[in-house]
Motif scaffolding. Sequence first.
Motif, short mmCIF file in Angstrom:
data_model
loop_
_atom_site.label_atom_id
_atom_site.label_comp_id
_atom_site.label_asym_id
_atom_site.label_seq_id
_atom_site.Cartn_x
_atom_site.Cartn_y
_atom_site.Cartn_z
N GLY A 123 0.81 -1.22 0.00
CA GLY A 123 0.00 0.00 0.00
C GLY A 123 0.84 1.26 0.00
N ILE A 124 0.33 2.28 0.66
CA ILE A 124 1.02 3.58 0.73
C ILE A 124 2.40 3.43 1.33
CG2 ILE A 124 0.97 5.83 1.90
CD1 ILE A 124 -2.06 5.86 1.37
N ILE A 125 2.56 2.52 2.28
CA ILE A 125 3.88 2.29 2.90
C ILE A 125 4.90 1.92 1.82
CG2 ILE A 125 5.17 0.79 4.48
CD1 ILE A 125 3.32 2.69 5.99
N PHE A 126 4.52 1.08 0.89
CA PHE A 126 5.41 0.66 -0.19
C PHE A 126 5.87 1.87 -1.01
CE2 PHE A 126 5.64 -0.62 -4.74
CZ PHE A 126 6.83 -1.31 -4.69
N TYR A 127 4.93 2.72 -1.40
CA TYR A 127 5.27 3.89 -2.21
C TYR A 127 6.12 4.89 -1.43
CZ TYR A 127 1.99 1.86 -5.43
OH TYR A 127 1.36 0.99 -6.28
N SER A 128 5.84 5.02 -0.14
CA SER A 128 6.63 5.95 0.66
C SER A 128 8.06 5.43 0.86
CB SER A 128 5.96 6.24 2.00
OG SER A 128 5.95 5.11 2.82
N ASP A 129 8.26 4.11 0.74
CA ASP A 129 9.62 3.57 0.80
C ASP A 129 10.49 4.15 -0.31
OD1 ASP A 129 8.99 2.00 2.98
OD2 ASP A 129 8.98 0.10 1.89
N PHE A 130 9.90 4.45 -1.44
CA PHE A 130 10.63 5.09 -2.53
C PHE A 130 10.66 6.61 -2.38
CE2 PHE A 130 9.23 1.14 -4.62
CZ PHE A 130 10.45 0.69 -5.09
N LEU A 131 9.52 7.18 -2.04
CA LEU A 131 9.36 8.63 -2.10
C LEU A 131 10.00 9.40 -0.95
CD1 LEU A 131 5.73 8.77 -3.50
CD2 LEU A 131 7.88 9.18 -4.73
N VAL A 132 9.95 8.87 0.26
CA VAL A 132 10.53 9.61 1.41
C VAL A 132 12.02 9.87 1.17
CG1 VAL A 132 11.11 9.43 3.87
CG2 VAL A 132 8.77 9.01 3.10
N PRO A 133 12.82 8.88 0.77
CA PRO A 133 14.23 9.20 0.51
C PRO A 133 14.41 10.18 -0.65
CG PRO A 133 13.97 6.85 0.80
CD PRO A 133 12.59 7.43 0.71
N ILE A 134 13.61 10.04 -1.69
CA ILE A 134 13.73 10.96 -2.83
C ILE A 134 13.45 12.39 -2.39
CG2 ILE A 134 12.67 11.63 -5.03
CD1 ILE A 134 12.37 8.59 -5.61
N VAL A 135 12.38 12.58 -1.64
CA VAL A 135 12.07 13.92 -1.11
C VAL A 135 13.19 14.42 -0.22
CG1 VAL A 135 10.48 15.23 0.37
CG2 VAL A 135 9.56 13.66 -1.34
N GLY A 136 13.72 13.55 0.63
CA GLY A 136 14.83 13.93 1.50
C GLY A 136 16.05 14.37 0.71
N PHE A 137 16.41 13.63 -0.33
CA PHE A 137 17.57 14.01 -1.14
C PHE A 137 17.31 15.30 -1.92
CE2 PHE A 137 18.88 9.45 -0.75
CZ PHE A 137 20.08 9.70 -0.10
N ILE A 138 16.09 15.52 -2.35
CA ILE A 138 15.75 16.80 -3.00
C ILE A 138 15.94 17.95 -2.02
CG2 ILE A 138 13.83 18.16 -3.95
CD1 ILE A 138 12.87 15.52 -5.29
N PHE A 139 15.45 17.79 -0.79
CA PHE A 139 15.63 18.83 0.21
C PHE A 139 17.11 19.07 0.52
CE2 PHE A 139 11.13 18.18 1.99
CZ PHE A 139 10.66 19.29 1.29
N LEU A 140 17.90 18.00 0.59
CA LEU A 140 19.34 18.17 0.79
C LEU A 140 19.96 19.01 -0.32
CD1 LEU A 140 20.51 14.64 1.98
CD2 LEU A 140 20.92 16.79 3.18
N TRP A 141 19.60 18.67 -1.55
CA TRP A 141 20.12 19.40 -2.70
C TRP A 141 19.69 20.87 -2.66
CZ3 TRP A 141 17.33 21.34 -7.03
CH2 TRP A 141 18.14 21.84 -8.04
N LEU A 142 18.41 21.10 -2.35
CA LEU A 142 17.90 22.47 -2.27
C LEU A 142 18.59 23.25 -1.16
CD1 LEU A 142 14.09 21.88 -2.87
CD2 LEU A 142 15.73 22.98 -4.44
N GLN A 143 18.82 22.61 -0.02
CA GLN A 143 19.50 23.31 1.06
C GLN A 143 20.94 23.63 0.67
OE1 GLN A 143 20.38 21.37 4.87
NE2 GLN A 143 19.65 23.24 5.86
N HIS A 144 21.61 22.69 0.04
CA HIS A 144 22.99 22.93 -0.43
C HIS A 144 23.00 24.08 -1.44
CE1 HIS A 144 27.09 22.07 -1.61
NE2 HIS A 144 26.69 22.05 -2.86
N ARG A 145 22.04 24.07 -2.34
CA ARG A 145 21.93 25.11 -3.37
C ARG A 145 21.64 26.49 -2.77
NH1 ARG A 145 17.14 25.42 -7.11
NH2 ARG A 145 17.56 27.41 -8.06
N SER A 146 20.86 26.52 -1.70
CA SER A 146 20.47 27.80 -1.11
C SER A 146 21.49 28.33 -0.11
CB SER A 146 19.10 27.68 -0.43
OG SER A 146 19.18 26.89 0.73
#
Length: 175
Positions: A141-164
């Motif tokens: 279910g949603i847990i399966f999809y969040s297994d992919f998406l939570v790290p992706i969102v986290g890495f995007i935020f890391l990149w955005l923080q580094h960029r800013s």
Amino acid sequence: MRDIIAFILGNFTLTFFVIGLFASAIALWRARRPRGFAVIVEALFSYFLLFSIGFSYLYNFVLHVFFGKLAASFIGWDSPFQLEVGFASLGFAMVGFLAFKGSFDLRLAAIVGPACFLWGAAGVHVYQMITAHNFAPGNAGIIFYSDFLVPIVGFIFLWLQHRSAPPRSARHAAT
């Protein structure tokens, strides 16, 4: 009402992500103007770490350690590793809490550890779907999809923080 509560508790990764967005919105609403890119990224990322990593993994710890049979039935399996998963989740939660207002390096650690765990778990979920036809909500279910998406969102935020962040030379000149 019972179904809504079950959905909220059973899909805790989504629940904590949404709560983090609300907390970010409140923090931004209360922030002084101007609210530049760095302020927005900081609000989104810090509350993502607090809720999607810290509180989500704390909840996972409680489920696996104190309600192991319930957690196992939701996932569609029973495992002698319930306690290990629970205590690993506690470790991720603590790093998430520390990273809430922590350094970039601590935030990197708070994303990399759970990413390895979640992407590994996603692989196990796929394997279980194929070999055991396990389509329980906690496996497919949603847990399966969040297994992919939570790290992706986290890495995007890391990149955005580094960029800013200000250029390295400007950071050293200020100290």
